[in-house]
Design a protein around this motif. Structure first.
Motif, PDB file in Angstrom:
ATOM      1  N   ASP A  43      -0.760   6.767   2.431  1.00 25.37           N
ATOM      2  CA  ASP A  43      -0.059   7.322   3.588  1.00 25.37           C
ATOM      3  C   ASP A  43      -0.013   6.277   4.700  1.00 25.37           C
ATOM      4  OD1 ASP A  43      -2.660   7.212   4.413  1.00 25.37           O
ATOM      5  OD2 ASP A  43      -2.935   9.375   4.608  1.00 25.37           O
ATOM      6  N   ASP A  44       0.533   6.699   5.833  1.00 23.89           N
ATOM      7  CA  ASP A  44       0.728   5.735   6.921  1.00 23.89           C
ATOM      8  C   ASP A  44      -0.609   5.179   7.443  1.00 23.89           C
ATOM      9  OD1 ASP A  44       3.423   6.099   6.678  1.00 23.89           O
ATOM     10  OD2 ASP A  44       3.559   7.592   8.301  1.00 23.89           O
ATOM     11  N   THR A  45      -1.598   6.061   7.603  1.00 23.87           N
ATOM     12  CA  THR A  45      -2.901   5.582   8.114  1.00 23.87           C
ATOM     13  C   THR A  45      -3.585   4.652   7.114  1.00 23.87           C
ATOM     14  OG1 THR A  45      -3.137   7.647   9.357  1.00 23.87           O
ATOM     15  CG2 THR A  45      -5.119   6.302   9.018  1.00 23.87           C
ATOM     16  N   ALA A  46      -3.571   5.042   5.851  1.00 17.86           N
ATOM     17  CA  ALA A  46      -4.194   4.198   4.830  1.00 17.86           C
ATOM     18  C   ALA A  46      -3.460   2.873   4.685  1.00 17.86           C
ATOM     19  CB  ALA A  46      -4.234   4.935   3.499  1.00 17.86           C
ATOM     20  N   ALA A  47      -2.100   2.932   4.816  1.00 17.34           N
ATOM     21  CA  ALA A  47      -1.335   1.693   4.704  1.00 17.34           C
ATOM     22  C   ALA A  47      -1.632   0.756   5.868  1.00 17.34           C
ATOM     23  CB  ALA A  47       0.160   2.005   4.657  1.00 17.34           C
ATOM     24  N   ALA A  50       0.826  -1.206   0.000  1.00 15.23           N
ATOM     25  CA  ALA A  50       0.000   0.000   0.000  1.00 15.23           C
ATOM     26  C   ALA A  50       0.861   1.257   0.000  1.00 15.23           C
ATOM     27  CB  ALA A  50      -0.931  -0.026   1.215  1.00 15.23           C
ATOM     28  N   ARG A  51       1.964   1.250   0.720  1.00 17.94           N
ATOM     29  CA  ARG A  51       2.860   2.420   0.727  1.00 17.94           C
ATOM     30  C   ARG A  51       3.510   2.613  -0.639  1.00 17.94           C
ATOM     31  NH1 ARG A  51       5.891   1.163   6.510  1.00 17.94           N
ATOM     32  NH2 ARG A  51       4.251   2.012   7.872  1.00 17.94           N
ATOM     33  N   VAL A 100      -8.771  -4.247   4.001  1.00 14.28           N
ATOM     34  CA  VAL A 100      -9.465  -4.231   2.714  1.00 14.28           C
ATOM     35  C   VAL A 100      -9.475  -5.630   2.096  1.00 14.28           C
ATOM     36  CG1 VAL A 100      -9.393  -3.290   0.383  1.00 14.28           C
ATOM     37  CG2 VAL A 100      -8.934  -1.813   2.337  1.00 14.28           C
ATOM     38  N   VAL A 101      -8.329  -6.313   2.182  1.00 15.62           N
ATOM     39  CA  VAL A 101      -8.194  -7.613   1.539  1.00 15.62           C
ATOM     40  C   VAL A 101      -8.612  -8.737   2.490  1.00 15.62           C
ATOM     41  CG1 VAL A 101      -6.634  -9.154   0.322  1.00 15.62           C
ATOM     42  CG2 VAL A 101      -6.328  -6.673   0.147  1.00 15.62           C
ATOM     43  N   LEU A 121      -8.265  -3.273  -5.445  1.00 13.18           N
ATOM     44  CA  LEU A 121      -8.815  -4.052  -4.338  1.00 13.18           C
ATOM     45  C   LEU A 121      -9.668  -3.218  -3.384  1.00 13.18           C
ATOM     46  CD1 LEU A 121      -5.874  -6.480  -3.455  1.00 13.18           C
ATOM     47  CD2 LEU A 121      -7.979  -6.982  -4.695  1.00 13.18           C
ATOM     48  N   PRO A 122      -9.293  -1.976  -3.023  1.00 14.06           N
ATOM     49  CA  PRO A 122     -10.183  -1.197  -2.150  1.00 14.06           C
ATOM     50  C   PRO A 122     -11.541  -0.916  -2.785  1.00 14.06           C
ATOM     51  CG  PRO A 122      -7.971  -0.298  -2.100  1.00 14.06           C
ATOM     52  CD  PRO A 122      -7.997  -1.296  -3.207  1.00 14.06           C
TER      53      PRO A 122
END
Length: 276
Positions: A20-24, A14-15, A30-31, A104-105
């Motif tokens: 970003d860090d929160t989303a990563a 994801a990075r 998600v998966v 995937l998201p």
């Protein structure tokens, strides 16, 4: 534990695609999170909805396997030294991996919402109580209560007769084995039908009931014993011996039970049967 092992690989991927860090940190949900939801939906749903949940589970499992494999092949992803948006050296492979990781998201939003809606609106099929044993027991009771023979039939007994008071055609039993001589069975003489007059005397005076109407009076003329016997012979001419009963004669000639019994004895004597 498997989710924890897969966490780092999905977070580093994801990075690499710009999260970003929160989303990563949330990307593994998600998966792997959708995989858990699809598994629950598979256990709850049925029919086509269950097949759809199985396809979602298989697709996201395969996607997680590919991303974990890429994370193991590219050591730069571990130290965050890889170029942004670069997951493979070969451009077509890189484009395909980036498309997979970024789609995937979006797929999780669509498939996750659809599975949640299907699970919430699913109505399980009610389970009906088994009725097989009750039906079998009913059929068994019916079979037990049914008689083997619907109507009982009296088998006429035929005897060897050597002497009769009057000439009557009688059939003899033929047998290959010599039997002992049987004594002649003499039939009892027929009792004449005698009309009896019984005077009923009452000690108490009878109450006047009025005149009997003409409609209630019987219009049939009184028959003599000879006439009754002729009617009985005509009515029972085609009857088998087993059917020659007092009740049957009474209904056929419409007479009293006493006269019917006397007629039966006379007719049985004429046929050469034993008098009951």
């Amino acid at each position: 534990m498997a989710f924890r092992v897969s966490w780092n690989a999905l977070r580093d991927v994801a990075r690499a695609i710009g999260a970003d860090d929160t989303a990563a940190m949330l990307y593994p949900f998600v998966v792997d999170g959708l995989m858990a939801l699809a598994l629950v939906a598979t256990l709850v749903l049925s029919g086509d909805a269950r097949k759809f949940a199985l396809r979602v589970l298989g697709t996201y499992t395969l996607a997680s396997l590919v991303l974990n494999y890429v994370h193991g092949l590219v050591p730069e992803l571990h130290g965050r030294t890889v170029d942004w948006g670069r997951l493979a050296d070969w451009d077509p492979a890189n484009w395909a991996l980036v498309l997979l990781a970024t789609s995937l998201p979006v797929g999780s939003i669509y498939f996750g919402s659809d599975l949640v809606a299907k699970v919430l609106h699913h109505q399980p099929t009610p389970i009906e109580p088994p009725t097989t044993n009750a039906e079998k027991s009913t059929e068994t009771e019916r079979i037990r209560s049914t008689a083997d023979v619907p109507e009982s039939t009296v088998t006429p007994i035929t005897t060897n007769v050597t002497a009769l008071p009057r000439p009557v055609a009688v059939g003899f039993l033929k047998s290959a084995v010599a039997s002992k001589p049987v004594r002649a069975i003499e039939s009892a003489p027929a009792r004449p039908i005698v009309a009896r007059t019984v005077s009923a005397q009452s000690k108490q005076p009878r109450r006047a009931t009025g005149r009997v109407p003409d409609v209630a009076k019987s219009t049939r003329p009184k028959r003599t014993p000879a006439q009754l016997l002729d009617e009985a012979r005509t009515a029972t001419e085609d009857w088998p011996d087993a059917k020659l009963t007092a009740e049957g004669i009474r209904k056929a000639v419409h007479t009293s039970p006493a006269n019917a019994r006397a007629l039966r004895e006379t007719l049985r004597a004429e046929r050469g049967l034993a008098v009951a």
